[in-house]
Write a protein that holds these residues in place. Structure first.
Motif, short mmCIF file in Angstrom:
data_model
loop_
_atom_site.label_atom_id
_atom_site.label_comp_id
_atom_site.label_asym_id
_atom_site.label_seq_id
_atom_site.Cartn_x
_atom_site.Cartn_y
_atom_site.Cartn_z
N LYS A 71 -34.65 17.66 24.35
CA LYS A 71 -35.02 16.87 25.53
C LYS A 71 -36.52 16.96 25.75
CE LYS A 71 -30.56 16.36 26.46
NZ LYS A 71 -29.85 15.09 26.26
N TYR B 135 -31.69 20.59 29.53
CA TYR B 135 -32.82 19.80 30.02
C TYR B 135 -33.96 20.75 30.39
CZ TYR B 135 -29.86 15.69 29.98
OH TYR B 135 -29.06 14.65 29.57
N THR C 257 -27.31 13.13 34.49
CA THR C 257 -27.82 13.33 33.13
C THR C 257 -27.83 12.02 32.34
OG1 THR C 257 -25.61 14.11 32.47
CG2 THR C 257 -27.27 15.78 32.96
N ASP D 228 -31.24 10.52 30.69
CA ASP D 228 -31.30 10.10 29.28
C ASP D 228 -31.81 8.67 29.16
OD1 ASP D 228 -30.34 12.56 28.54
OD2 ASP D 228 -28.28 11.88 28.16
N GLU E 243 -35.56 8.65 29.73
CA GLU E 243 -36.26 9.15 28.53
C GLU E 243 -36.27 8.10 27.42
OE1 GLU E 243 -35.91 12.89 25.43
OE2 GLU E 243 -35.48 13.20 27.55
#
Length: 319
Positions: free
Chosen positions: A4, A29, A182, A186, A189
């Motif tokens: 991550k 994370y 989460t 994701d 990101e």
């Protein structure tokens, strides 16, 4: 080694927030710092106690910051110094000024316990139960300077049954919230988020709860009284006055028909204490007198039958 890439600040305080933090840590994370409210006195000795989030952070050697406010230059400088990519806010309890919201590269996201734009504000879970909503959920939102007005990034729903209390809904959201969070991180990101603007015309507000509003109003219909009994758990807990004594009402069921005036005790036996409302009646099955533990209606009546004599009207006690 984590794959991550985002450097994340986590801001939260109670157990609900701690569950989200635990999930992030368990899934590797990069939590570079935790913000939580200052330690508060608790327990009989009123000793300072760390928040649930602080406990988890310390267990995992994550630096903890506990500013009284995020509006001071000192606090903002400290926040900026972390050079974070993202800040996750879950039931933190402090207002974030624009400078704080803008500090991380991707700003701040929030886990809110409602299907926005419905129930913006402090008590979304309780208001959804009190109103009789059929469903609720969590909304992962990009924070802005408004009160829960930011763009929605992801929504996860769950049902509200006629057995749910605010406490049980809290537990449901505690299960679905971390996964939704989460998933959103994701997407941030990967650059695949699809922000959706809220329709302000559909917004409703979940005002902060008060102890006074939990006093049962027997002039309401039975369906609303029963929702109040479920909706005000675990706090402030619905209550009524019996023979001048404050008694919490923990469990009850609806009786569909009543021809008695609102507030009148219709019957009191081992099956329950039945009280008339504006429409129908409520049969109370579990209570808690002040200073005592929760008890069944049978145990309550054994020691306090004179408090619940049929024909007594509770509206007289309430005034």
């Amino acid at each position: 080694m984590s794959d991550k890439k985002l450097n994340i600040i986590f801001a939260g305080t109670p157990e609900f927030a701690a569950k989200h933090l635990e999930h992030l840590i368990a899934n590797n994370y990069n939590i570079i710092a935790c913000y939580t409210q200052p330690d508060r006195p608790a327990g009989r000795g009123k000793k300072l106690q760390p928040s649930a989030v602080k406990k988890i952070a310390l267990e995992h050697n994550i630096p903890v910051c506990q500013p009284q406010s995020l509006k001071t230059d000192e606090a903002l400088d400290e926040l900026s110094a972390w050079n974070a990519d993202l800040m996750i806010v879950v039931a933190y309890g402090l207002l974030l000024p624009k400078a704080a919201l803008d500090a991380p590269k991707y700003g701040c996201i929030n886990v809110h316990g409602s299907l926005l734009p419905k129930w913006r504000g402090a008590a979304p879970i309780q208001r959804s139960v009190l109103t009789g909503d059929a469903e609720t959920g969590v909304t992962i939102m990009q924070m802005d300077v408004g009160l829960d007005t930011g763009d929605m990034l992801l929504v996860e729903k769950c049902d509200i049954t006629d057995q749910d209390t605010s406490s049980s809904i809290y537990e449901k959201l505690q299960l679905i919230g971390p996964n939704a969070l989460t998933k959103t991180v994701d997407q941030i990101e990967a650059g695949t988020t699809t922000p959706v603007k809220q329709d302000d015309a559909l917004a409703t507000y979940a005002h902060k709860l008060t102890k006074q509003e939990a006093l049962i109003d027997w002039t309401f219909p039975a369906i609303e009284v029963e929702r109040a009994i479920r909706g005000y758990q675990p706090w402030p807990v619905a209550y009524t006055n019996l023979s001048g004594n404050t008694v919490k009402v923990l469990q009850a069921e609806i009786v569909t028909f009543s021809d008695k005036p609102a507030g009148e005790i219709i019957s009191a036996d081992k099956t329950g204490i039945t009280v008339a409302t504006a429409s129908g009646a409520i049969k109370i099955t579990q209570l808690q007198p002040q200073g005592k533990k929760p008890m069944s209606v049978t145990d309550f009546i054994n020691g306090r039958a004179d408090w619940v004599k049929p024909g007594t009207n509770l509206l007289v006690d309430a005034n």
